[in-house]
Motif scaffolding. Structure first.
Motif: not given
Length: 209
Positions: A149-177
């Motif tokens: 019921d509680y989720h703490l997520c650690v986000v590094r600054a270099d993992q932050i992008v501006t928009g969805v188009p910048q995020a997609l290349p960082r994701l593995d399409p072969g895994r559940p998102l």
């Protein structure tokens, strides 16, 4: 077959009538000269604004103080036992008094028995305030972030992008998102907000700069 379906399929066939046999979609260059991001100021500040708008709790911390912030966050929530992916860095929990259960050994009932979960992420999208997990490093399997019921997520600054188009290349399409925009919430028939229906009611984010 209904008339509407026939009409729609007819239009598709007419549009494809001049496509040479054997041509594949990747054979045709699609112009993508539109803007992929908008200038909306400093990226981390924008992400914080969006996350807080979604009622998430957000902390910004230098890398050297992240363990202290994680410990303080867990203590503040009264978390005594937390689940974490098997490959989550030990450094995250260096200041914690909390019992950390590695999730590889936990079945759904075991996940339901912990007070929360701590994970990393694959990317965080500032414009939408969305955190994306693709089951990569320090993220674990999907059930890990849906059952507690509680989720703490650690986000590094270099993992932050501006928009969805910048995020997609960082994701593995072969895994559940898993795309997370604030705590789980929906509205009932009278439009009253109900939290925790499809995942954690509380999302806390530690941004490590």
């Amino acid at each position: 077959m209904s008339g509407s379906r026939e009409r729609i399929l007819g239009r598709v066939r007419a549009a494809l009538a001049d496509v040479p046999p054997g041509e594949a979609p990747e054979d045709v260059l699609v112009p993508r000269d539109y803007s992929s991001a908008h200038d909306r100021g400093e990226t981390i500040a924008l992400l914080v604004d969006r996350l807080e708008d979604y009622k998430a709790l957000v902390h910004r911390t230098p890398a050297g103080e992240s363990a202290e912030v994680v410990a303080r966050a867990l203590a503040g929530r009264g978390v005594r036992r937390v689940a974490a992916p098997d490959d989550a860095p030990e450094d995250w929990f260096a200041e914690c008094d909390t019992d950390v259960a590695r999730a590889g050994g936990l079945d759904p009932a075991g996940l339901d028995g912990v007070d929360g979960v701590v994970t990393g992420c694959a990317a965080a999208i500032a414009e939408t305030g969305t955190i994306v997990l693709d089951a990569g490093f320090a993220q674990g399997r999907r059930a890990l972030t849906l059952i507690p019921d509680y989720h703490l997520c650690v986000v590094r600054a270099d993992q932050i992008v501006t928009g969805v188009p910048q995020a997609l290349p960082r994701l593995d399409p072969g895994r559940p998102l898993t795309w997370i925009s604030g705590p789980s919430a929906t509205s009932d028939i009278e439009l009253d907000r109900v939290e925790g229906v499809h995942g954690p009611r509380t999302l806390e984010v530690v941004i490590v700069e």
